[in-house]
Design a protein around this motif. Structure first.
Motif, PDB file in Angstrom:
ATOM      1  N   GLN A 182       7.936  -2.008  -1.064  1.00  0.00           N
ATOM      2  CA  GLN A 182       7.532  -3.114  -1.695  1.00  0.00           C
ATOM      3  C   GLN A 182       8.753  -4.233  -1.631  1.00  0.00           C
ATOM      4  N   VAL A 183       9.724  -3.875  -1.611  1.00  0.00           N
ATOM      5  CA  VAL A 183      10.823  -4.738  -1.744  1.00  0.00           C
ATOM      6  C   VAL A 183      10.990  -5.327  -0.030  1.00  0.00           C
ATOM      7  N   ILE A 184      10.703  -4.418   0.910  1.00  0.00           N
ATOM      8  CA  ILE A 184      10.940  -4.736   2.268  1.00  0.00           C
ATOM      9  C   ILE A 184       9.632  -5.558   2.687  1.00  0.00           C
ATOM     10  N   LYS A 185       8.588  -5.201   2.156  1.00  0.00           N
ATOM     11  CA  LYS A 185       7.213  -6.320   2.379  1.00  0.00           C
ATOM     12  C   LYS A 185       7.254  -7.633   2.107  1.00  0.00           C
ATOM     13  N   ASP A 245       5.957 -13.549   0.610  1.00  0.00           N
ATOM     14  CA  ASP A 245       4.741 -13.403  -0.195  1.00  0.00           C
ATOM     15  C   ASP A 245       4.647 -12.667  -1.709  1.00  0.00           C
ATOM     16  N   VAL A 246       4.714 -13.414  -2.629  1.00  0.00           N
ATOM     17  CA  VAL A 246       4.668 -12.475  -3.962  1.00  0.00           C
ATOM     18  C   VAL A 246       3.684 -12.900  -4.621  1.00  0.00           C
ATOM     19  N   SER A 247       2.436 -13.790  -4.047  1.00  0.00           N
ATOM     20  CA  SER A 247       1.414 -14.040  -4.966  1.00  0.00           C
ATOM     21  C   SER A 247       0.795 -13.155  -5.870  1.00  0.00           C
ATOM     22  N   SER A 248       0.345 -11.961  -5.355  1.00  0.00           N
ATOM     23  CA  SER A 248      -0.359 -11.086  -6.244  1.00  0.00           C
ATOM     24  C   SER A 248       0.561 -10.164  -6.914  1.00  0.00           C
ATOM     25  N   ILE A 249       1.828 -10.242  -6.852  1.00  0.00           N
ATOM     26  CA  ILE A 249       2.973  -9.521  -7.770  1.00  0.00           C
ATOM     27  C   ILE A 249       2.836  -9.925  -8.868  1.00  0.00           C
ATOM     28  N   SER A 250       2.631  -9.292 -10.307  1.00  0.00           N
ATOM     29  CA  SER A 250       2.726  -9.705 -11.541  1.00  0.00           C
ATOM     30  C   SER A 250       4.041  -9.771 -12.283  1.00  0.00           C
ATOM     31  N   LEU A 251       4.604 -10.962 -12.610  1.00  0.00           N
ATOM     32  CA  LEU A 251       5.771 -11.022 -13.271  1.00  0.00           C
ATOM     33  C   LEU A 251       5.932 -10.300 -14.467  1.00  0.00           C
ATOM     34  N   LEU A 252       4.859 -10.393 -15.362  1.00  0.00           N
ATOM     35  CA  LEU A 252       4.944  -9.578 -16.652  1.00  0.00           C
ATOM     36  C   LEU A 252       5.160  -8.030 -16.382  1.00  0.00           C
ATOM     37  N   MET A 253       4.448  -7.479 -15.316  1.00  0.00           N
ATOM     38  CA  MET A 253       4.645  -6.058 -15.015  1.00  0.00           C
ATOM     39  C   MET A 253       6.167  -5.725 -14.518  1.00  0.00           C
ATOM     40  N   TYR A 254       6.916  -6.525 -13.776  1.00  0.00           N
ATOM     41  CA  TYR A 254       8.133  -6.301 -13.293  1.00  0.00           C
ATOM     42  C   TYR A 254       9.189  -6.665 -14.360  1.00  0.00           C
ATOM     43  N   SER A 255       8.854  -7.423 -15.447  1.00  0.00           N
ATOM     44  CA  SER A 255       9.761  -7.947 -16.368  1.00  0.00           C
ATOM     45  C   SER A 255       9.464  -6.583 -17.463  1.00  0.00           C
ATOM     46  N   PHE A 256       8.426  -6.050 -18.052  1.00  0.00           N
ATOM     47  CA  PHE A 256       8.250  -5.053 -18.759  1.00  0.00           C
ATOM     48  C   PHE A 256       8.906  -3.662 -18.004  1.00  0.00           C
ATOM     49  N   PHE A 257       8.587  -3.604 -16.765  1.00  0.00           N
ATOM     50  CA  PHE A 257       9.111  -2.296 -15.911  1.00  0.00           C
ATOM     51  C   PHE A 257      10.501  -2.402 -15.959  1.00  0.00           C
ATOM     52  N   CYS A 258      11.188  -3.395 -15.738  1.00  0.00           N
ATOM     53  CA  CYS A 258      12.760  -3.462 -15.584  1.00  0.00           C
ATOM     54  C   CYS A 258      13.125  -3.021 -17.001  1.00  0.00           C
ATOM     55  N   VAL A 259      12.804  -3.749 -18.103  1.00  0.00           N
ATOM     56  CA  VAL A 259      13.282  -3.702 -19.262  1.00  0.00           C
ATOM     57  C   VAL A 259      13.247  -2.102 -19.747  1.00  0.00           C
ATOM     58  N   GLY A 260      12.126  -1.374 -19.404  1.00  0.00           N
ATOM     59  CA  GLY A 260      11.887  -0.231 -19.599  1.00  0.00           C
ATOM     60  C   GLY A 260      12.709   0.775 -18.704  1.00  0.00           C
ATOM     61  N   VAL A 261      12.847   0.587 -17.537  1.00  0.00           N
ATOM     62  CA  VAL A 261      13.752   1.554 -16.660  1.00  0.00           C
ATOM     63  C   VAL A 261      15.230   1.304 -17.317  1.00  0.00           C
ATOM     64  N   PHE A 262      15.603   0.114 -17.655  1.00  0.00           N
ATOM     65  CA  PHE A 262      16.942  -0.003 -18.236  1.00  0.00           C
ATOM     66  C   PHE A 262      17.076   0.790 -19.564  1.00  0.00           C
ATOM     67  N   LEU A 281       0.768  -1.096   0.062  1.00  0.00           N
ATOM     68  CA  LEU A 281       0.100   0.068  -0.041  1.00  0.00           C
ATOM     69  C   LEU A 281       0.693   1.285  -0.073  1.00  0.00           C
ATOM     70  N   LEU A 282       1.944   1.279   0.777  1.00  0.00           N
ATOM     71  CA  LEU A 282       2.899   2.354   0.903  1.00  0.00           C
ATOM     72  C   LEU A 282       3.451   2.739  -0.480  1.00  0.00           C
ATOM     73  N   MET A 283       3.716   1.582  -1.254  1.00  0.00           N
ATOM     74  CA  MET A 283       4.733   1.805  -2.484  1.00  0.00           C
ATOM     75  C   MET A 283       3.462   2.636  -3.471  1.00  0.00           C
ATOM     76  N   TYR A 284       2.189   2.025  -3.662  1.00  0.00           N
ATOM     77  CA  TYR A 284       1.361   2.686  -4.606  1.00  0.00           C
ATOM     78  C   TYR A 284       1.062   4.068  -4.138  1.00  0.00           C
ATOM     79  N   SER A 285       0.856   4.215  -2.728  1.00  0.00           N
ATOM     80  CA  SER A 285       0.660   5.538  -2.203  1.00  0.00           C
ATOM     81  C   SER A 285       1.772   6.526  -2.742  1.00  0.00           C
ATOM     82  N   PHE A 286       2.775   6.266  -2.260  1.00  0.00           N
ATOM     83  CA  PHE A 286       4.165   6.992  -2.915  1.00  0.00           C
ATOM     84  C   PHE A 286       4.042   7.375  -4.275  1.00  0.00           C
TER      85      PHE A 286
END
Lengths: 87, 87
Positions: B23-26, B32-49, A38-43
């Motif tokens: 998010q990293v700390i959580k 628990d990474v069940s609701s984290i989207s693998l596709l989101m972070y894959s696209f996001f990391c390539v984009g940030v690179f 929640l903190l991540m998406y708020s920030f």
């Protein structure tokens, strides 16, 4: 003529902006937000809103367009995190 | 003298960059990474690179610094998503 480096910038912007779409779809389908911070998406939403203000002040169409879409998508994640958590 | 709008830009950059830290700390704490989207972070990391490449090409210290930190933090989320999923 757009230079190679501008194509890289445009691709970067599209990837970082649209990357939030699979996250929104995943939450929408599974209704699971347990590991979303929640903190991540708020920030993040406040930050993207400020980028939007910055883009308007700089009259930058790229900044306005990218951040308006990102704010909408990240705002959806934040909204779903709040309403699903409160169930 | 930095103008108000540049302060808004700097604050925006700090918020969107550092927002990934909770998010990293959580994930680190809960595993628990069940609701984290693998596709989101894959696209996001390539984009940030690609933003980082763009920043290097433009010799922009702000773009390089912000995207290097974001890539590290979002990369941590992606890495945790992959290793915890494979357990």
């Amino acid at each position: 003529m757009i230079s190679l480096i501008e194509y890289i910038g445009i691709t970067a912007g599209m990837l970082t902006t649209l990357s939030f779409l699979p996250q929104v779809i995943k939450i929408w389908r599974t209704r699971d937000v347990s590991s979303i911070s929640l903190l991540m998406y708020s920030f993040f939403c406040v930050g993207v809103f400020l980028w939007l203000v910055y883009g308007v002040a700089m009259s930058s169409f790229s900044l306005i367009a990218a951040n308006a879409i990102t704010l909408f998508l990240a705002g959806c994640v934040l909204f779903l995190k709040i309403i699903i958590k409160d169930k």
